[in-house]
Design a protein around this motif. Sequence first.
Motif, mmCIF file in Angstrom:
data_model
loop_
_atom_site.group_PDB
_atom_site.id
_atom_site.type_symbol
_atom_site.label_atom_id
_atom_site.label_comp_id
_atom_site.label_asym_id
_atom_site.label_seq_id
_atom_site.Cartn_x
_atom_site.Cartn_y
_atom_site.Cartn_z
ATOM 1 N N THR A 1 0.849 -1.184 0.000
ATOM 2 C CA THR A 1 0.000 0.000 0.000
ATOM 3 C C THR A 1 0.889 1.241 0.000
ATOM 4 O O THR A 1 2.028 1.202 0.464
ATOM 5 N N SER A 2 0.363 2.351 -0.517
ATOM 6 C CA SER A 2 1.203 3.547 -0.641
ATOM 7 C C SER A 2 0.370 4.809 -0.598
ATOM 8 O O SER A 2 -0.790 4.825 -1.017
ATOM 9 N N ASP A 3 0.985 5.881 -0.091
ATOM 10 C CA ASP A 3 0.377 7.211 -0.088
ATOM 11 C C ASP A 3 0.702 7.893 -1.407
ATOM 12 O O ASP A 3 1.497 8.840 -1.480
ATOM 13 N N LEU A 4 0.085 7.388 -2.469
ATOM 14 C CA LEU A 4 0.314 7.900 -3.814
ATOM 15 C C LEU A 4 -1.011 8.032 -4.552
ATOM 16 O O LEU A 4 -1.983 7.345 -4.233
ATOM 17 N N LEU A 5 -1.027 8.909 -5.561
ATOM 18 C CA LEU A 5 -2.192 8.995 -6.432
ATOM 19 C C LEU A 5 -2.411 7.664 -7.149
ATOM 20 O O LEU A 5 -3.535 7.209 -7.340
ATOM 21 N N GLY A 6 -1.330 7.038 -7.526
ATOM 22 C CA GLY A 6 -1.365 5.759 -8.221
ATOM 23 C C GLY A 6 -0.019 5.500 -8.862
ATOM 24 O O GLY A 6 0.897 6.327 -8.787
ATOM 25 N N LEU A 7 0.120 4.354 -9.485
ATOM 26 C CA LEU A 7 1.321 4.003 -10.231
ATOM 27 C C LEU A 7 0.973 3.896 -11.712
ATOM 28 O O LEU A 7 -0.079 3.367 -12.072
ATOM 29 N N SER A 8 1.856 4.373 -12.559
ATOM 30 C CA SER A 8 1.676 4.185 -13.995
ATOM 31 C C SER A 8 1.949 2.731 -14.340
ATOM 32 O O SER A 8 2.594 1.990 -13.584
ATOM 33 N N LYS A 9 1.476 2.300 -15.498
ATOM 34 C CA LYS A 9 1.738 0.932 -15.935
ATOM 35 C C LYS A 9 3.237 0.715 -16.096
ATOM 36 O O LYS A 9 3.755 -0.375 -15.800
ATOM 37 N N THR A 10 3.952 1.742 -16.546
ATOM 38 C CA THR A 10 5.404 1.639 -16.702
ATOM 39 C C THR A 10 6.060 1.257 -15.389
ATOM 40 O O THR A 10 6.872 0.317 -15.329
ATOM 41 N N MET A 11 5.715 1.975 -14.321
ATOM 42 C CA MET A 11 6.317 1.703 -13.018
ATOM 43 C C MET A 11 5.837 0.380 -12.445
ATOM 44 O O MET A 11 6.627 -0.399 -11.896
ATOM 45 N N SER A 12 4.538 0.115 -12.562
ATOM 46 C CA SER A 12 3.987 -1.120 -12.014
ATOM 47 C C SER A 12 4.643 -2.339 -12.653
ATOM 48 O O SER A 12 5.043 -3.293 -11.966
ATOM 49 N N ASP A 13 4.753 -2.317 -13.982
ATOM 50 C CA ASP A 13 5.379 -3.442 -14.670
ATOM 51 C C ASP A 13 6.832 -3.616 -14.232
ATOM 52 O O ASP A 13 7.296 -4.749 -14.019
ATOM 53 N N ALA A 14 7.553 -2.497 -14.101
ATOM 54 C CA ALA A 14 8.957 -2.578 -13.693
ATOM 55 C C ALA A 14 9.097 -3.169 -12.292
ATOM 56 O O ALA A 14 9.957 -4.027 -12.041
ATOM 57 N N ILE A 15 8.249 -2.722 -11.371
ATOM 58 C CA ILE A 15 8.317 -3.224 -9.989
ATOM 59 C C ILE A 15 7.961 -4.704 -9.943
ATOM 60 O O ILE A 15 8.659 -5.514 -9.314
ATOM 61 N N ARG A 16 6.891 -5.086 -10.625
ATOM 62 C CA ARG A 16 6.465 -6.481 -10.575
ATOM 63 C C ARG A 16 7.464 -7.391 -11.284
ATOM 64 O O ARG A 16 7.678 -8.535 -10.847
ATOM 65 N N ASP A 17 8.112 -6.894 -12.334
ATOM 66 C CA ASP A 17 9.160 -7.682 -12.993
ATOM 67 C C ASP A 17 10.345 -7.897 -12.056
ATOM 68 O O ASP A 17 10.938 -8.997 -12.021
ATOM 69 N N ARG A 18 10.708 -6.863 -11.307
ATOM 70 C CA ARG A 18 11.813 -7.005 -10.356
ATOM 71 C C ARG A 18 11.462 -8.001 -9.252
ATOM 72 O O ARG A 18 12.294 -8.803 -8.835
ATOM 73 N N LEU A 19 10.226 -7.961 -8.774
ATOM 74 C CA LEU A 19 9.808 -8.899 -7.730
ATOM 75 C C LEU A 19 9.743 -10.331 -8.267
ATOM 76 O O LEU A 19 10.034 -11.287 -7.541
ATOM 77 N N ALA A 20 9.386 -10.463 -9.523
ATOM 78 C CA ALA A 20 9.380 -11.791 -10.134
ATOM 79 C C ALA A 20 10.792 -12.339 -10.236
ATOM 80 O O ALA A 20 11.038 -13.526 -9.951
ATOM 81 N N SER A 21 11.723 -11.485 -10.622
ATOM 82 C CA SER A 21 13.111 -11.921 -10.778
ATOM 83 C C SER A 21 13.771 -12.219 -9.448
ATOM 84 O O SER A 21 14.466 -13.242 -9.297
ATOM 85 N N ALA A 22 13.561 -11.358 -8.467
ATOM 86 C CA ALA A 22 14.269 -11.496 -7.193
ATOM 87 C C ALA A 22 13.623 -12.491 -6.243
ATOM 88 O O ALA A 22 14.318 -13.167 -5.479
ATOM 89 N N TYR A 23 12.287 -12.591 -6.288
ATOM 90 C CA TYR A 23 11.581 -13.388 -5.275
ATOM 91 C C TYR A 23 10.631 -14.419 -5.873
ATOM 92 O O TYR A 23 9.871 -15.055 -5.146
ATOM 93 N N GLN A 24 10.679 -14.586 -7.205
ATOM 94 C CA GLN A 24 9.833 -15.573 -7.887
ATOM 95 C C GLN A 24 8.347 -15.348 -7.585
ATOM 96 O O GLN A 24 7.573 -16.295 -7.412
ATOM 97 N N LEU A 25 7.963 -14.084 -7.537
ATOM 98 C CA LEU A 25 6.557 -13.727 -7.327
ATOM 99 C C LEU A 25 5.926 -13.394 -8.674
ATOM 100 O O LEU A 25 6.394 -12.505 -9.387
#
Length: 421
Positions: free
Chosen positions: A86-110
């Motif tokens: 959860t975050s105190d943000l208006l929202g995340l762009s698809k660019t940022m969301s994809d980048a974060i989720r790709d990193r979590l997939a690579s680092a933690y197999q999520l």
Amino acid sequence: MDCPTNFLSCMTAAMAAGIVWAWSASAQAEELWRAGVARIEITPKEPMWLGGYASRDHCAEGTLHPLWVKALALEDAQGNRAVLVTSDLLGLSKTMSDAIRDRLASAYQLSRDQIILSSSHTHTGPVVRDLLYAIYPLTPEEIGKIERYSDVLEDQIVLAVDQAFRNLVPARLAAAHGVVRFAVNRRNNAEAQILDTYDFKGPVDHAVPVLRVEREDGSLLAIVFGYACHATVLDFYQWSGDYPGFAQIELEAAHPGTTALFFAGCGADQNPLPRRMATLAQQYGRELAVAVERTLSEPMRPLESVLKTAYTEIELVTVAPPTREELVKVTAQGSEYVQRACKRFITELDQGKRLKTTYLYPVELWRLGDQTIVALGGEVVVDYAIMLKGMLGRDVFVMGYCNHLIGYIPSVRVLREGGYE
């Protein structure tokens, strides 16, 4: 944008039915979850543009209270994992969301279905990369600030997830709903007349879904709660989480050592009214916290240690993209931010590019024991929560503003009323 209401609801119901069947077949009693939490402050360290209002004309001037990203990691008795951010943000762009989720997939197999990136939609948080740039008169210098902040923010979100999983401890989960009533349908009730309005009109969702996460000894580890209402009490130039931020502050003060995590429901057409004063944001935060406290004090439904997740993307299709001539006409007549958007589209057309006519819309479901959670992307109007509760039961948690922010997701009712107000 044509919103496939029936397709979205049927897809959600089908996914939920599959998860319900899987849970019923494999649930085991008397086994604990493992849960971990983490939090990192994300208040900008330099003046930046605040996201959410096109009327603003300069950068932030200070801080009302700090902004946070928080993570709740979960693991069931079979070792299945998931994480809510959860975050105190208006929202995340698809660019940022994809980048974060790709990193979590690579680092933690999520995988995608194991990650929910939720934003409170506060309008007193910073602009982030590739999100609604046309609304603000951004100079190259300001865009540089946003890029630097967004790079750090991505790292902070990944770090919070890492810390949450490192902090896993045996835990029990329980769920219930409270209620609070400051959300008002903003399409059907005039804000200027709100103090003289006694017959409120239009659909609302006043439920306060609450997830209790306690350690093995019974002490509170985390409180996850939501509400379907815009975080738009405040429109000034100070960083804050708006009323959700105050609610989290109240709960964490009342329960030292506990992390409170807020998620926004389907409140795209709901406003906290009256508004525009910090004292009102504090009041609504306290009201929401009291509703959560009341819910925590009463019997809650224990959730067995079985986690099931699902994720899909639905292709939304525009009815007809605007022509260059239509864009030129709007550029001459529209507001400044509409003009900026149209000029960008005209430039793309002149470069031989085609305007996007489709968007992959994220729909995610979790099943914690017998608790269903639906996480939808974008600014979702309240009709979807009402419809999903009718299909899946009133105890379902329905989250909006998850994973990435596309814009408004209207219902047939909203389209018939004329679209965005």
